[in-house]
Design a protein around this motif. Structure first.
Motif, mmCIF file in Angstrom:
data_model
loop_
_atom_site.group_PDB
_atom_site.id
_atom_site.type_symbol
_atom_site.label_atom_id
_atom_site.label_comp_id
_atom_site.label_asym_id
_atom_site.label_seq_id
_atom_site.Cartn_x
_atom_site.Cartn_y
_atom_site.Cartn_z
ATOM 1 N N GLU A 172 59.628 21.085 61.637
ATOM 2 C CA GLU A 172 59.953 20.310 60.434
ATOM 3 C C GLU A 172 59.413 21.002 59.186
ATOM 4 N N PHE A 173 58.209 21.551 59.274
ATOM 5 C CA PHE A 173 57.682 22.322 58.151
ATOM 6 C C PHE A 173 58.596 23.497 57.828
ATOM 7 N N TYR A 174 59.003 24.209 58.854
ATOM 8 C CA TYR A 174 59.865 25.369 58.649
ATOM 9 C C TYR A 174 61.170 24.956 57.977
ATOM 10 N N THR A 175 61.754 23.852 58.436
ATOM 11 C CA THR A 175 63.022 23.380 57.890
ATOM 12 C C THR A 175 62.858 22.867 56.466
ATOM 13 N N LEU A 176 61.748 22.188 56.188
ATOM 14 C CA LEU A 176 61.478 21.731 54.828
ATOM 15 C C LEU A 176 61.332 22.931 53.890
ATOM 16 N N GLY A 177 60.627 23.974 54.337
ATOM 17 C CA GLY A 177 60.490 25.168 53.516
ATOM 18 C C GLY A 177 61.824 25.835 53.249
ATOM 19 N N LYS A 178 62.670 25.854 54.247
ATOM 20 C CA LYS A 178 64.005 26.427 54.099
ATOM 21 C C LYS A 178 64.825 25.627 53.088
ATOM 22 N N LEU A 179 64.694 24.307 53.144
ATOM 23 C CA LEU A 179 65.381 23.428 52.208
ATOM 24 C C LEU A 179 64.870 23.620 50.782
ATOM 25 N N VAL A 180 63.546 23.604 50.625
ATOM 26 C CA VAL A 180 62.965 23.685 49.280
ATOM 27 C C VAL A 180 63.166 25.063 48.672
ATOM 28 N N ARG A 181 62.865 26.119 49.443
ATOM 29 C CA ARG A 181 62.978 27.475 48.911
ATOM 30 C C ARG A 181 64.437 27.936 48.800
ATOM 31 N N GLY A 182 65.280 27.520 49.759
ATOM 32 C CA GLY A 182 66.635 28.041 49.810
ATOM 33 C C GLY A 182 67.692 27.184 49.165
ATOM 34 N N CYS A 183 67.453 25.859 49.047
ATOM 35 C CA CYS A 183 68.477 24.948 48.517
ATOM 36 C C CYS A 183 68.047 24.290 47.208
ATOM 37 N N ILE A 184 66.926 23.576 47.232
ATOM 38 C CA ILE A 184 66.471 22.883 46.021
ATOM 39 C C ILE A 184 66.014 23.893 44.982
ATOM 40 N N GLY A 185 65.238 24.883 45.400
ATOM 41 C CA GLY A 185 64.890 25.987 44.524
ATOM 42 C C GLY A 185 63.717 25.767 43.602
ATOM 43 N N THR A 186 62.987 24.664 43.765
ATOM 44 C CA THR A 186 61.788 24.506 42.948
ATOM 45 C C THR A 186 60.664 25.387 43.479
ATOM 46 N N ASN A 187 59.847 25.889 42.563
ATOM 47 C CA ASN A 187 58.688 26.674 42.969
ATOM 48 C C ASN A 187 57.432 25.814 43.033
ATOM 49 N N ASN A 188 57.532 24.564 42.638
ATOM 50 C CA ASN A 188 56.372 23.664 42.674
ATOM 51 C C ASN A 188 56.410 22.854 43.966
ATOM 52 N N TYR A 189 55.922 23.497 45.003
ATOM 53 C CA TYR A 189 55.996 22.974 46.367
ATOM 54 C C TYR A 189 54.679 23.303 47.061
ATOM 55 N N ASP A 190 53.981 22.278 47.514
ATOM 56 C CA ASP A 190 52.684 22.491 48.154
ATOM 57 C C ASP A 190 52.454 21.375 49.161
ATOM 58 N N GLY A 191 51.330 21.468 49.891
ATOM 59 C CA GLY A 191 50.987 20.459 50.891
ATOM 60 C C GLY A 191 49.641 19.831 50.602
ATOM 61 N N ASN A 192 49.414 18.652 51.174
ATOM 62 C CA ASN A 192 48.119 17.996 50.959
ATOM 63 C C ASN A 192 46.981 18.722 51.659
ATOM 64 N N THR A 193 47.306 19.767 52.414
ATOM 65 C CA THR A 193 46.253 20.591 53.002
ATOM 66 C C THR A 193 45.441 21.311 51.925
ATOM 67 N N THR A 194 45.951 21.371 50.702
ATOM 68 C CA THR A 194 45.170 21.882 49.580
ATOM 69 C C THR A 194 43.894 21.069 49.388
ATOM 70 N N LEU A 195 43.922 19.796 49.786
ATOM 71 C CA LEU A 195 42.751 18.944 49.625
ATOM 72 C C LEU A 195 41.695 19.206 50.688
ATOM 73 N N CYS A 196 42.070 19.896 51.783
ATOM 74 C CA CYS A 196 41.094 20.052 52.863
ATOM 75 C C CYS A 196 40.919 21.481 53.352
ATOM 76 N N MET A 197 41.982 22.304 53.377
ATOM 77 C CA MET A 197 41.863 23.613 54.012
ATOM 78 C C MET A 197 42.159 24.795 53.103
ATOM 79 N N ALA A 198 42.483 24.546 51.829
ATOM 80 C CA ALA A 198 42.894 25.645 50.949
ATOM 81 C C ALA A 198 41.797 26.684 50.788
ATOM 82 N N SER A 199 40.533 26.249 50.741
ATOM 83 C CA SER A 199 39.439 27.209 50.571
ATOM 84 C C SER A 199 39.273 28.094 51.801
ATOM 85 N N ALA A 200 39.518 27.531 52.990
ATOM 86 C CA ALA A 200 39.474 28.350 54.208
ATOM 87 C C ALA A 200 40.583 29.395 54.185
#
Length: 729
Positions: free
Chosen positions: A131-159
């Protein structure tokens, strides 16, 4: 005989009348436990048990996993798509076709009016990797916005940031089996018994077989600290000072692995020069750990035949989080403790599939750890997907924590939240409330309609939960395991995979693209994209059936590999993913930008997890045997500090910071020092009303754990009423 201790009562286990057991993987934390869900004759889930043959958990489960089968019928589930014109209007039921048509038209309207990046997407660490892969394909390939991130920024981004800076790539280099081989372990801001109980059981099992020093660095007397050989109650936000001081001792006394440093690292000269400033005497006055202890720990770690460090949010959720991770990597590199049994730098990931989103969602780049900044990567993915290469941006867009300020300033007009709840999880929640109110169009896609962020939504899409779907997760040790579908989605809710593929059909670019018809097909695409010389993230030898047969396979696992086991460790050959093939040793000066206690705000505020709850309680708040142990927000406070302020055990207080206030019940305990309070972060309208949220400059992860607060009295009746209101779903 004392109190009837010899009057033993027989243990009674209720017969749930299980007719069939179905294999799947736990959907809570990143441990990655293999489980089986029991169905009765009517096909209703009635029990959960750990799978005894799985290497990760070997039959064990924590309280959340034991009652996970109750999720399917938990209160608050969404059943049909809902729409409304304004957040204050009543919801109207609609069909899936109408909802997705409306969503696509609103995204198009916003982008045509304000620009492609005026619509943002924030996803999760909870859905399946396909599902992540398909969402990325949709956002990057169809919708085309560059403002796309996950809530993992709140917990794992520093790692993630720390691994990339040190090793040239994301990916935890170690595994749980390292507990069996290590001779010294330091846990940095990690409380395994409550955060990841089954990983703690693996550690405890290893300690019972072969004793080795367990050292816990944490400002609070956590459960793990109580079990440790040494507890270092560090001043919050100063881990980097301690790390630099440990390396000062190691290098000054010649305890480093000079051969490993010269063969496999670069940058030692700058590190040697910097850490001269962090002698134990100087460091002790900043980090609060006495000089003799610093020397003792440094010698233990460096002299051990193999030593490992683990960490969780205590390192990551800081303005120095990325530097803290790099500092841990530095420590392991100078002692030669990367890529060997028992020697590793292992981040303990948070969500069940935070690794999956890091690997395949395209949030920070393109699938398979590819970078938007790399022209060859953009070309490869554009050709594979059938997208014009120029449609991709040349660098990543905003992080989640930058998206919300951009809504405030009007740069972003529309937002799609996928299985995330920023109204509870983001710092300064009163500010987030006002931010969400400014959106022209907000879509919330979640299994639960009553998630707090839906209060401000224009559209709600009911998603299937966990094992109502099928696909894979990746756990903390890079082990890919499969979630098999146990039951059909509730009512009209749909798998996230279906929602993404159906929405893609409504954008022009999809005419030239092929979206997989099933998660298994999407996984085949991922295996193709994982191939390549020298790639660590290689899953080309996997398929769903192999993964189930092995009860999980670690990557890298290539199509040329025999058996059902991947490589347990990365960098065993000393070759890293940098341009030179050498790991980066990075000099890290400590800059004290922590919000420290003062006369007006005399307490440190710390936050963290409790074992019975998960994240924002969207699920565990509905499970009786989880919620009953922590049904209400509370604050740990030292009895001496409470006595000075006239605060009584189990009374309510008002907690105040420079950003807001919160009402909590007090639990008096010696687990926190006199100048600190601790609040679990799971509760809505609580600790994140007062948290700081200053961002790490590298990872953009917020500092949830270091800020200053004061404690004030409050009317007890009014506080009890407020507490009751906040507990309702």
């Amino acid at each position: 005989m004392l109190f009837g201790r010899k009057d033993r009562k027989p243990i009674k286990i209720v017969d749930k009348h299980v007719a069939e057991w179905k294999y799947t993987t736990c959907g809570y934390c990143s441990t990655g436990c293999s489980i089986e869900v029991g169905l009765n004759e009517a096909g209703k889930p009635v029990a959960t048990r750990g799978h005894a043959e799985a290497d990760v958990n070997r039959g064990k489960l924590c309280i959340k996993g034991i009652f996970e089968h109750e999720l399917f019928e938990a209160a608050g589930r969404g059943e049909v798509p809902l729409v409304r014109d304004k957040p204050y209007d009543s919801w109207r039921q609609t069909s899936w076709d109408s909802a997705l048509d409306k969503m696509a038209s609103e995204i198009t309207r916003i982008q045509e009016t304000y620009g492609r990046d005026s619509f943002a997407v924030v996803s999760t660490g909870q859905i399946l990797t396909e599902e992540f892969y398909t969402l990325g394909k949709l956002v990057r390939g169809c919708i085309g916005t560059n403002n796309y991130d996950g809530n993992t920024t709140l917990c794992m981004a520093s790692a993630v940031s720390g691994y990339k800076r040190s090793f040239g790539s994301d990916g935890p280099p170690g595994c749980y089996d390292d507990f069996e081989h290590t001779h010294c372990l330091i846990a940095w801001g990690s409380n395994l018994p409550e955060q990841h109980p089954i990983i703690y059981w693996r550690l405890k099992e290893a300690l019972e077989k072969r004793k080795f020093p367990l050292i816990v660095v944490d400002p609070r007397v956590t459960m793990l600290a109580q079990f440790a050989d040494m507890h270092l109650p560090i001043t919050p936000g100063t881990d980097l000072v301690l790390l630099n001081s440990l390396m000062h001792v190691i290098l000054a006394e010649g305890l480093e692995d000079r051969d490993y440093i010269e063969k496999h690292t670069q940058g030692i000269e700058a590190v040697e020069e910097l850490v001269k400033q962090y002698d134990p005497v100087t460091a002790s006055k900043i980090c609060g750990i006495d000089e003799d202890t610093i020397r003792n720990v440094a010698r233990l770690y460096a002299k051990a035949p193999a030593a490992m460090s683990i960490w969780t949010m205590g390192i990551n959720q800081s303005t120095h989080g990325s530097d803290g991770v790099v500092g841990i990597n530095n420590l392991n590199l100078v002692t030669g403790n990367i890529g060997k049994p028992g020697g590793t730098s292992l981040s303990i990931t948070g969500q069940c599939n935070a690794m999956g989103t890091r690997e395949w969602s395209s949030c920070s780049g393109l699938p398979g750890y590819r970078a938007l900044e790399n022209p060859a990567h953009r070309k490869q993915i554009s050709e594979f997907w059938g997208v014009d290469e120029d449609f991709f941006p040349e660098k990543r867009g905003m992080f989640m924590t930058d998206i919300f300020p951009a809504i405030e300033t009007g740069q972003i007009k529309g937002l799609w939240l996928v299985a995330t709840n920023p109204m509870t999880s983001m710092p300064q929640s009163s500010r987030i409330r006002k931010t969400l109110e400014k959106l022209d169009f907000l879509v919330v896609q979640d299994a639960y309609q009553d998630v707090e962020s839906t209060q401000y939504a224009h559209m709600y899409l009911p998603a299937a939960v966990w094992a109502e779907k099928e696909g894979v997760f990746t756990n903390t040790e890079r082990r890919v395991n499969i979630v098999r579908q146990v039951v059909q989605p509730k009512a009209q809710s749909k798998a996230d995979f279906w929602i993404f593929t159906e929405l893609a059909k409504r954008f022009p670019n999809s005419a030239n693209m092929t979206f997989a018809q099933s998660p298994a097909e999407a996984f085949v695409e991922m295996t193709e994209l994982s191939k390549g010389e020298g790639r660590t993230l290689n899953i080309s030898g996997m398929d769903h059936d192999k993964i189930e047969a092995a009860r999980g396979i670690q990557w890298p696992y290539r199509d040329s590999d025999d058996g059902l086991k991947g490589d347990p460790r990365l960098y065993a050959d000393g070759v890293y993913q940098t341009a030179t093939g050498k790991a980066n040793l990075i000099a890290l000066p400590f800059i004290n930008n922590n919000e420290c206690p003062d006369d007006d705000y005399p307490f440190w505020l710390n936050s963290g997890r409790v074992v019975e709850h998960f994240h924002t309680r969207t699920r565990t708040g509905k499970i009786g045997n989880c919620n009953k142990f922590s049904p209400t927000p509370y604050m740990e406070m030292n009895p001496d500090a409470a006595r000075d302020l006239g605060v009584k055990h189990q009374s309510y207080v008002r907690l105040v910071s420079r950003r807001g206030d919160s009402v909590v019940m007090v639990q008096l305990t010696q687990r926190v020092p006199r100048n600190m309070v601790f609040i679990p972060f799971h509760f809505h309208d609580c600790v994140n009303r007062v948290s700081l949220g200053l961002l790490d400059p590298h990872s953009r992860q917020p500092a949830f754990k270091q800020c200053a607060v004061r404690v004030e009295p409050i009317d007890q009746g009014l506080a009890a009423q407020l507490n009751r209101e906040r507990r309702t779903f």
